[in-house]
Design an enzyme around this catalytic site. Sequence first.
Site, PDB file in Angstrom:
ATOM      1  N   GLY A   1       0.802  -1.211   0.000  1.00 12.81           N
ATOM      2  CA  GLY A   1       0.000   0.000   0.000  1.00 12.81           C
ATOM      3  C   GLY A   1       0.839   1.267   0.000  1.00 12.81           C
TER       4      GLY A   1
ATOM      5  NE  ARG B   1       8.480 -19.855   6.648  1.00 12.95           N
ATOM      6  CZ  ARG B   1       8.331 -18.555   6.427  1.00 12.95           C
ATOM      7  NH1 ARG B   1       7.202 -18.093   5.943  1.00 12.95           N
ATOM      8  NH2 ARG B   1       9.310 -17.720   6.701  1.00 12.95           N
TER       9      ARG B   1
END
Lengths: 232, 249, 665
Positions: free
Chosen positions: C44, C336
Amino acid sequence: MNMSKTGILKSSLSRKYAMALTGLFLCLFLVGHLLGNLQLFVGGEEGRDAFNNYAQFMTTNPLIKVLSYLTYAGIIFHIVDGFVLTIQNRKARPVKYVVEKGNLNSSWASRNMAVLGTILLVFLVSHMQSFWYVMHFGEIEIINGVKDLHSVTLDFFNPAINNLAGVMTGLYVFAMLSMAFHLNHGFQSAFQSMGISHPMYTPVINFVGKAFSILIPAGFASLPIYLFIIQS
Amino acid sequence: MNITLKVWRQKGPNQLGAMETHKMTEVSGDMSFLEMMDVLNDNLIRGGKEPFAFDHDCREGICGSCSMFINGEAHGPGRNVTTCQLHMRSFKDGETIHVEPWRSAAFPVIKDLSVDRSAFDRIIQSGGYVSVNTSGATIDANAIPIPKHDADEAFDSATCIGCGACVATCKNSSAMLFVAAKVSQLSLLPQGKPESKERVIRMVDQMDLEGFGNCTNTGACEVECPKGISITNIARMNREFLSSNLTSK
Amino acid sequence: MLDSRIPEGPLAEKWSKHKDNIRLVTPANKRLIDIIVVGTGLAGSSAAASLAEMGYNVKSLCFQDSPRRAHSIAAQGGINASKNYQNDGDSVHRLFYDTVKGGDYRSREANVHRLAEVSGSIIDQCVAQGVPFAREYGGLLDNRSFGGVQVSRTFYAKGQTGQQLLLGAYSALSRQISKGKVEMLNRHEMMEVVKVDGKARGIIARNLVTGEIERHSAHAVILCTGGYGNAFYLSTNAMGSNASAAWRAHKQGSFFANPCFTQIHPTCIPVSGHYQSKLTLMSESLRNDGRIWVPKSKDDVEAILNGSKLPRDLKEEERDYYLERRYPAFGNLVPRDVASRAAKERCDAGFGVNKTGHAVYLDFASAFVRYGKTEALTKGISNPSDETIVELGREVIKSKYGNLFDMYKQITDDNPYETPMMIYPAVHYTMGGLWVDYNLMTTVPGLFAAGEANFSDHGANRLGASALMQGLADGYFVLPYTIGDYLADDIRTGKISTATVEFDAAEKKVKDEIKALISNNGDTPVDDFHRRLGLIMWEKCGMSRNEKDLKEAIAEIQELRKEFHSNVLVPGSENEFNPELEKATRLADFLELGEAMCLDALTRAESCGGHFREESQTPDGEALRDDENYTFVSAWEYTGSPSEAKLHKEDLVYDNIELKQRSYK
């Protein structure tokens, strides 16, 4: 054009330089003043005349006059600037904390410079009234052609002549204690304000500051105590 | 453990506030301070009362949102931690804990413990950046070697999370540590050098306009800073400001 | 229906060709165009700064009190870029390949390749902005290796890379704010997308301080609002991280892609009690030196729990280093998803080492000895005692991970230098998100999504240090080009009015929703419902999923949603600063999104990346992908309720990479 838009003299940082510079200048004054005062330890007529001649020289020499006006200016600037900063600082926190433990993160002296400074200001007024005013405008005996400030000083701390001598000695010691704390923070703070900070030299500055803040006030305080004791 | 909380309650920016007392039982030492506040709020809501508003977000000590003045210290007892990383085991059973918002004219209270810190944003907007376009059409990242020492020092200054603990702690509400950290970071790096003169002047000006107090070198800020940012940054800024003003054209 | 608009031509030329052929908006016309950017994380902030710099009028919103606090700031490890500074054979293609493979072949080739192409510019850009990356003594940038790839391409700033990158983007944003090119609205939350003639033309936002409902119009809206990990209640996300903007967009017509793809990070600090509000990540880098184990016998588990034994009392042969046992080739450095599932398997089997039964050890004892010996040699200490070796080793570990060890001690009150750390997996990142085409536009024209909020680059599993790369790539280097392609049609549109029936309707809808929450006469606080949603999600749509659980979860979530709307208690009023109300509006959306996640997980009857379906595994319990039937992106169209969403499939085409079953044995 790069200049600060709030004006270099009004910027919070500039005010800090002013405090630092005038403070350090006044430290120099203290050294000179103490050296002169130490002559009071010399007894007899010899000591008296030497001190009186020194006092005469200090009040009449044109070069010293310039220096003394500079000192007055320095003191006034230091006071006014300190006053303005303190007002600004108080305005910056309109609602106080209910519980605040500044002692956990800063020294007492650093948090009470304004109080200490005010004590010193009161002392200064009283001190100048007692000696500077008498020397310049008061009735004072002339011995060997010069004003006898020496006797004025001795009498001031002589309980047989001045029944407030004991109190005065106490107040002078108290004022010097305040000065010790004021210098303890002020000396090294001045260097930080001027941006002088270095891993190697800052510890040296801090050490000198500590020593200065103990030795100078101790030197000043020793005189009233000495004069009071020998005359009691 | 059991604790007594005295928490600042203030409806809005222009209203008066006061401390409000609440007893808490069965507080676990493993709770973070904010989790304890969550439990308090949960109790209040269930009891039909208003919870306390406070700012918080990441709860891992990096976003800088949390901002409570606890028992007379910013982020409470303990060093190098934010309120969210402060755990209840730091307190004693039966202890009374005072919780207040940051207090500064430049950080007006929004509600209860929540304050408006947008003054910090405006200080950064005044010059806390390098004026480089975001096109990516710059020189290669390795074109200018930066001595590791400078890079590390710039990093240390850059770790500021903008929480405002320095302002909250300073007896003068001074923002010098915050401003100095950014000025230092950018003046230590070659990328920030070209506009370092203008930057320091503009940022100090903005800091003054926001109504923060003056630095009196008490050093309290560096003690309470959750990231341990040193006041040598302040000295560096003082130096930069002076030389910028003296050499400006 | 789904047009991903991937440019023609060879993979390596797609992006540059696209840029060459894309439509542009002239500088003068850019001044006539307004853009709203929601969110100020890496994507953003960088998007808002870049677009403003190009000349567009940008309005930027964040719910935090400052744009600098967006949760990108919490990323620890680093950012990947194929700079090949270490001369270990890295290249754009290798980064592209690793990312697609790491994503278990469920991401778009073209998007990932573009990401790899611009990765180098990100580092150049950040350095130019004054981001203090770690450096070597020669003054050049340092790299470390990460997430089991074979090269050293991760740039970092100690354990605070996300913070430094975000502050870089924030400073670029601040510069544009100071120029008046960005209007920054702090403490503002987007509540609704406003569509006019099918195009996104603005938003309804709530001023979180005053409670005021505001209208903001623009020619395009960009959502950079992060992921939805907080659907699980407990996650490593920030407390305020939410899916509302993305979910509202979805309900306005943007397809939601792969909502079930969530990443569970293996090394987080375990839950300590009911009051727990969030989970704290311990950087993946710890697995370079820590060994993960649980006791071999349940008697020892029992003894540790009742305090009669300490973990360090257990002899080597009494410990089960289960990752090393199951995956001898990669050991503790498996990806992971694999590490997380293995921990869950051991804990479910009753070997969990804390009172909740959900913790395994991460032990540095052997690293202390290994480093200590080397250190003793380099320091010339002959015949060092065991204590000296451990002491020297601890110093080395301290210099590498000191801040993480301190953080662990702060939170748990355990000293990880003396006793092994306890860790457990936690929700960390969501790979799914709004479906976007190559231009990062959603299925609603004029509505774009960037960063974690979109789905495009990480497939079914994200590699370490790739999230920061994607956020900045989208914001600095992709959107500024691709948005022009859409806006080129808008140069004559003129200012969009907010005084229209569309804005009226959207505002009324938002106000009604808020009113309903506030005036609800319930008796249960918001967090209570959130915890319960989290529990359902974690138990039934977490690390391993099956048909029965997922169906149950969908029913339970529907039930919980009903209860929420009839029984939630939101104190205070809507016209003030009211954090409980904020939580309630966000949870209302999570309660719908959670169901969508379960539905997606149910529909995808294969295991891939972070999505493990128990029905789809190899005989020895490893994830089994089903490329024949599931090599597609699930893009869901909202049709009135989460359970009635319509599935659209975007087939994934792999022209440049051969699909392989991942193996870490």
